[in-house]
Design an enzyme around this catalytic site. Structure first.
Site, PDB file in Angstrom:
ATOM      1  N   SER A   1      15.624  20.476  26.969  1.00 13.02           N
ATOM      2  CA  SER A   1      14.928  21.765  26.932  1.00 13.02           C
ATOM      3  C   SER A   1      15.915  22.915  26.797  1.00 13.02           C
ATOM      4  CB  SER A   1      14.086  21.966  28.179  1.00 13.02           C
ATOM      5  OG  SER A   1      13.498  23.244  28.113  1.00 13.02           O
TER       6      SER A   1
ATOM      7  N   LYS B   1       9.571  16.123  30.691  1.00 12.29           N
ATOM      8  CA  LYS B   1       9.778  17.165  29.661  1.00 12.29           C
ATOM      9  C   LYS B   1       8.437  17.653  29.124  1.00 12.29           C
ATOM     10  CE  LYS B   1      11.381  19.923  26.614  1.00 12.29           C
ATOM     11  NZ  LYS B   1      11.275  19.771  25.217  1.00 12.29           N
TER      12      LYS B   1
ATOM     13  N   HIS C   1       6.949  19.905  31.656  1.00 12.02           N
ATOM     14  CA  HIS C   1       7.712  21.155  31.585  1.00 12.02           C
ATOM     15  C   HIS C   1       7.114  22.049  30.491  1.00 12.02           C
ATOM     16  CE1 HIS C   1      10.626  23.578  29.367  1.00 12.02           C
ATOM     17  NE2 HIS C   1      11.245  23.805  30.502  1.00 12.02           N
ATOM     18  N   ASN C   2       6.876  21.473  29.330  1.00 15.85           N
ATOM     19  CA  ASN C   2       6.324  22.269  28.229  1.00 15.85           C
ATOM     20  C   ASN C   2       4.909  22.755  28.539  1.00 15.85           C
ATOM     21  OD1 ASN C   2       8.713  21.458  27.053  1.00 15.85           O
ATOM     22  ND2 ASN C   2       7.810  21.122  25.045  1.00 15.85           N
TER      23      ASN C   2
ATOM     24  N   GLU D   1       5.187  25.622  30.678  1.00 17.18           N
ATOM     25  CA  GLU D   1       5.660  26.731  29.831  1.00 17.18           C
ATOM     26  C   GLU D   1       4.473  27.433  29.140  1.00 17.18           C
ATOM     27  OE1 GLU D   1       9.010  25.478  27.295  1.00 17.18           O
ATOM     28  OE2 GLU D   1       7.983  26.486  25.643  1.00 17.18           O
TER      29      GLU D   1
HETATM   30  P1  NDP Z   1      13.826  18.513  13.085  1.00 15.74           P
HETATM   31  O1  NDP Z   1      12.789  18.096  14.064  1.00 15.74           O
HETATM   32  O2  NDP Z   1      13.495  19.550  12.096  1.00 15.74           O
HETATM   33  O3  NDP Z   1      14.331  17.194  12.290  1.00 15.74           O
HETATM   34  C1  NDP Z   1      15.271  17.250  11.273  1.00 15.74           C
HETATM   35  C2  NDP Z   1      16.256  16.125  11.406  1.00 15.74           C
HETATM   36  O4  NDP Z   1      15.582  14.862  11.364  1.00 15.74           O
HETATM   37  C3  NDP Z   1      17.233  16.112  10.253  1.00 15.74           C
HETATM   38  O5  NDP Z   1      18.507  15.745  10.750  1.00 15.74           O
HETATM   39  C4  NDP Z   1      16.654  15.048   9.343  1.00 15.74           C
HETATM   40  O6  NDP Z   1      17.588  14.463   8.487  1.00 15.74           O
HETATM   41  C5  NDP Z   1      16.193  14.054  10.351  1.00 15.74           C
HETATM   42  N1  NDP Z   1      15.233  13.091   9.835  1.00 15.74           N
HETATM   43  C6  NDP Z   1      13.954  13.296   9.495  1.00 15.74           C
HETATM   44  N2  NDP Z   1      13.388  12.161   9.058  1.00 15.74           N
HETATM   45  C7  NDP Z   1      14.331  11.200   9.120  1.00 15.74           C
HETATM   46  C8  NDP Z   1      14.359   9.818   8.826  1.00 15.74           C
HETATM   47  N3  NDP Z   1      13.269   9.197   8.397  1.00 15.74           N
HETATM   48  N4  NDP Z   1      15.516   9.152   9.003  1.00 15.74           N
HETATM   49  C9  NDP Z   1      16.612   9.776   9.460  1.00 15.74           C
HETATM   50  N5  NDP Z   1      16.650  11.076   9.765  1.00 15.74           N
HETATM   51  C10 NDP Z   1      15.525  11.773   9.610  1.00 15.74           C
HETATM   52  O7  NDP Z   1      15.184  18.929  13.834  1.00 15.74           O
HETATM   53  P2  NDP Z   1      15.425  19.760  15.155  1.00 15.74           P
HETATM   54  O8  NDP Z   1      16.895  19.849  15.256  1.00 15.74           O
HETATM   55  O9  NDP Z   1      14.615  20.985  15.239  1.00 15.74           O
HETATM   56  O10 NDP Z   1      14.877  18.795  16.331  1.00 15.74           O
HETATM   57  C11 NDP Z   1      15.377  17.485  16.539  1.00 15.74           C
HETATM   58  C12 NDP Z   1      14.567  16.846  17.661  1.00 15.74           C
HETATM   59  O11 NDP Z   1      14.717  17.614  18.854  1.00 15.74           O
HETATM   60  C13 NDP Z   1      13.062  16.782  17.392  1.00 15.74           C
HETATM   61  O12 NDP Z   1      12.527  15.603  17.938  1.00 15.74           O
HETATM   62  C14 NDP Z   1      12.530  17.972  18.138  1.00 15.74           C
HETATM   63  O13 NDP Z   1      11.176  17.828  18.512  1.00 15.74           O
HETATM   64  C15 NDP Z   1      13.442  17.988  19.351  1.00 15.74           C
HETATM   65  N6  NDP Z   1      13.578  19.263  20.034  1.00 15.74           N
HETATM   66  C16 NDP Z   1      13.641  20.419  19.323  1.00 15.74           C
HETATM   67  C17 NDP Z   1      13.775  21.629  19.987  1.00 15.74           C
HETATM   68  C18 NDP Z   1      13.886  22.888  19.205  1.00 15.74           C
HETATM   69  O14 NDP Z   1      13.909  23.965  19.826  1.00 15.74           O
HETATM   70  N7  NDP Z   1      13.965  22.837  17.885  1.00 15.74           N
HETATM   71  C19 NDP Z   1      13.851  21.702  21.460  1.00 15.74           C
HETATM   72  C20 NDP Z   1      13.861  20.421  22.089  1.00 15.74           C
HETATM   73  C21 NDP Z   1      13.706  19.265  21.395  1.00 15.74           C
HETATM   74  P3  NDP Z   1      17.814  15.070   6.981  1.00 15.74           P
HETATM   75  O15 NDP Z   1      18.707  16.231   7.156  1.00 15.74           O
HETATM   76  O16 NDP Z   1      18.489  13.948   6.272  1.00 15.74           O
HETATM   77  O17 NDP Z   1      16.484  15.408   6.437  1.00 15.74           O
END
Ligand code: NDP
Length: 483
Positions: free
Chosen positions: A128, A184, A187-188, A191
């Site tokens: 988080s 988590k 938590h959300n 929130e």
């Molecule tokens: P995203 O959720 O936007 O995901 C993008 C990433 O996932 C890229 O690295 C992408 O790779 C990869 N990806 C997607 N599909 C595949 C696949 N089939 N195989 C391999 N890689 C894949 O990224 P975020 O950084 O925003 O979030 C990452 C995780 O963290 C998510 O689960 C999200 O819910 C969680 N999270 C996010 C928060 C936030 O504030 N954003 C807070 C807390 C948790 P490529 O570049 O090759 O497309």
């Protein structure tokens, strides 16, 4: 092999977490499906610490020291499963796979079972604090086995946020398998309720008292010096003071009033429903966002011009200050109810899924790094620590007193909101929840009568054990004891 930890998925969260790890002396293997993100990270931040970039997952795994530990930060759902499959093919039994995404806790339970059966450790870890938290210190909620915590714990402690009061790292081993993602999720959910109570207070001051966003921002700044002190109150003040660059208007006035959501709030409520836990404040927080985004319905309602008062609170200027304090107290009381409900859900979830969760520790790790971080969580952790909050946070002396003090204000605000027509769903449903707990008898007795009348569902009697059924259709309406 030189890296002691690896990160897969280098979008916003993964790249920031990898940098955080590197800033704390770790050698971090990094891999992303499309290499361009890895290149970006290396080009922009490669000098910040020790990174080992990999083109393939095999190369990534080969660069990790044993036991290999890889944190996955990719899109939740099928992409996470795909990456786990790839890792399993390249790793060896004893290695640790960590999922730091926002995975649904039941997926984590399933994955842990499957992955463990193949000899790996699997840790579902709630993260988080958004992107900023990932970089500078998130609040971390890892599940998984004690054994994996031994390897992972010290690394997570080094990168977690540190609580302001005592510098303690905001991470604890929550419990087995899906416990971390469950916590988590809640938590959300909390929130959502917290953001909604702040918005209800804003609405009452804006529409009700006719205050400007700047004036309300000043008010939130003042409130941030009270027991409401928190990250969400602080950013609310900032947002309300912000002016739109294009029009010069308060930014809040040019933002479309439709709140988005990504699903964790909905999961919290769905899970509570299946556990039979009352989380009315969280549910109303989720439904308030839902109605804001039901544009067709709202446009139609605007056309129809539904009857009702205009939301203005007509009070003399010299009574305004006292009413603003009433709103602050209503916000505080509703917030306490939302947290009490959330912690009840964690405790009911722990019973259902056989987790041993230390609620005081959960409150402690939410004190820093995460979106709901607040002074208030010190009081919450004290309440659980002392055992006073075991059944409900509301029964701990500190919160009992706070509710006693707030409730005159709370009732006035809910009554006024209803009278003038400003929706205050979390303020009012929290008060109803509180009053339901206070009620020695609830009208549920009548519901049991109705259920027995139309469905022969039976009822219990206050004066005798057993299940009873009244033969409603029969003349004389005899009562029979069924067991
Ligand atoms: P995203 O959720 O936007 O995901 C993008 C990433 O996932 C890229 O690295 C992408 O790779 C990869 N990806 C997607 N599909 C595949 C696949 N089939 N195989 C391999 N890689 C894949 O990224 P975020 O950084 O925003 O979030 C990452 C995780 O963290 C998510 O689960 C999200 O819910 C969680 N999270 C996010 C928060 C936030 O504030 N954003 C807070 C807390 C948790 P490529 O570049 O090759 O497309």
């Amino acid at each position: 092999a030189t890296a002691n930890i690896g990160v897969i998925g280098l979008a916003a969260m993964g790249s920031n977490l990898a940098r955080n790890l590197a800033h704390h002396g770790n050698t971090v293997a990094v891999y992303n499906r499309h290499y361009s993100r890895t290149e970006d990270l290396m080009r922009d931040h490669g000098m910040e610490g020790q990174f080992v970039p990999a083109h393939t997952i095999e190369e990534f795994v080969a660069s990790l020291k044993k036991p290999r530990t890889a944190i996955i930060l990719v899109k939740a759902g099928a992409p996470t499963d795909a990456v786990i499959d790839e890792l399993e093919a390249a790793m060896e039994p004893g290695d640790i796979i960590v999922d730091g995404g926002n995975s649904y806790f039941k997926d984590t339970i399933r994955r842990e079972k499957e992955v463990r059966a193949k000899g790996f450790h699997f840790v579902g870890c709630g993260v988080s604090g958004g992107e900023e938290g990932a970089l500078n210190g998130p609040s971390l909620m890892p599940g998984g086995t004690d054994e994996s915590w031994k390897t992972l714990g010290p690394i997570l402690k080094s990168i977690a946020a540190k609580a302001e009061d005592d510098g303690a790292p905001c991470v604890t081993h929550i419990g087995e398998n899906g416990a971390g993602h469950f916590v988590k999720m809640v938590h959300n959910g909390i929130e959502y309720a917290d953001m909604q109570v702040i918005s209800e207070a804003y609405d009452l001051m804006r529409r009700g008292l006719g205050m400007t966003p700047d004036e309300i921002g000043d008010q939130f700044e003042e409130w941030n010096k009270t027991e409401l002190n928190s990250y969400l109150i602080e950013i609310t003040a900032d947002i309300l003071h912000e002016k739109d660059k294009k029009t010069g208007k308060p930014l809040v006035d040019v933002i479309v009033d439709q709140a988005g959501m990504k699903g964790t709030g909905t999961w919290t409520v769905q899970t509570a429903l299946s556990l039979g836990t009352s989380v009315t404040a969280i549910a109303e927080g989720v439904f308030a966002r839902a109605i804001s985004s039901q544009t067709g319905l709202r446009q139609e309602a605007a056309k129809q011009g539904l009857a009702g008062p205009d939301g203005r609170i007509d009070i003399p200027e010299d009574a305004k200050k006292a009413f603003i304090e009433d709103i602050r107290q209503a916000l505080y009381a509703s917030k306490i109810v939302a947290y009490a409900q959330g912690f009840n859900e964690i405790s009911d979830g722990a019973k259902e899924y056989d987790w041993n969760i230390d609620l005081a520790a959960v409150a402690r790790i939410w004190r820093g790094g995460c979106i709901i971080r607040a002074q208030f969580l010190n009081k919450v952790s004290d309440a659980f620590e002392s055992g006073e909050a075991e059944v409900s946070m509301l029964f701990a002396s500190y919160f009992e007193k706070a509710m006693e003090k707030a409730q005159g204000s709370w009732r006035r605000v809910v009554a006024k909101a209803a009278e003038v027509g400003v929706p205050a769903p979390v303020f009012s449903s929290s008060l109803s929840y509180y009053d339901a707990l206070r009620s020695r008898r609830l009208p549920a007795a009548l519901i049991q009568g109705q259920r027995d009348f139309f469905g022969a569902h039976t009822y219990g009697r206050v004066d005798e054990p057993g299940a009873f059924h009244t033969l409603w259709a029969q003349e004389g309406r005899e009562e029979i004891k069924e067991s």
